[in-house]
Motif scaffolding. Structure first.
Motif: not given
Lengths: 115, 115
Positions: A89, A92, A100, A103, A110, A112-114, B100, B103-107, B110-115
């Motif tokens: 965090q 990020c 990014a 990730l 991994c 990751a649920p979403n 997991a 990732l949830d807490s970060v996504l 964050c501007c992760a391209p694939n989310c």
DNA sequence: TTAATATGTCGATTATCGTCGACATATGGA
DNA sequence: TCCATATGTCGACGATAATCGACATATTAA
């Protein structure tokens, strides 16, 4: 997670034997591993390993439980998660440019649920 | 990233003043910050800060460039990314249960391209 | 209860770390 | 050139860390 705790956790991992033990325990999950088994696996005297395990425990990165004659150490999911979350965090929110790609490299392997 | 490098990087961050300086630099990105400015901001003597900055540099976490009389330190995106990737991948491949939630807490932020 | 196994604690030694005064170097302006 | 500013290097000190032999404790089985 505050700075002092973070420093303590990072310090616990900043040593070859401890990092090796931690990585071993990550892979074991809840099953864990007996203190002596860890020491033997890493070729470290049992008392030296004992003090390393105490430091990792104190940092909140691993747990222990007694099982008959052995004491089984296992990863502390909560503490480990907190440390990683804090670091991720921090980076990020400051610079997504760092996070990014991290990730990207992690998501494929991994659950990751979403995603 | 091998174990020795990881231990060195973790050790570099496992100290209050250095972690504080690193966090400061993360938020500055490529703009960076002069050595003296960092020392003043954190109320640390300039020569003490100098050795801390050398340790962070040696660990591959920050870079420096000269700009007139000042030396500007800035985060090393590559090295920082490598450390985080190593830690995340280690945990993810061992126990997605750790990764997991991180990732949830970060996504979301964050501007992760694939989310 | 005695012995064997498993782990932890204590204490001493050596090595490494953090701090800071004093000095050295680099840059730019008067 | 001379001085002020900005930073780095050196050396010494005290503090903390890593290692390991020796001893202590806990558990189980004979």
């Amino acid at each position: 997670m505050d700075i002092t705790t973070t420093v303590k956790s990072l310090g616990a991992l900043a040593q070859e034997s401890r990092l090796a033990a931690f990585r071993l325990l990550v892979r074991r999950g809840d099953v864990g591993m007996a203190a002596g088994e860890i020491a033997r696996e890493l070729s470290i005297p049992h008392n030296t390993m004992s003090s390393h395990l105490a430091i990792l425990t104190n940092a909140g990165l691993i747990n222990s439980r007694r099982e008959s004659r052995s004491i089984i150490y296992s990863i502390d999911f909560g503490g480990t998660r907190e440390l990683l979350s804090f670091l991720m965090q921090d980076c990020c929110q400051g610079q997504p440019e760092i996070c990014a790609p991290v990730l990207d490299s992690v998501l494929p392997g991994c659950c990751a649920p979403n995603c």
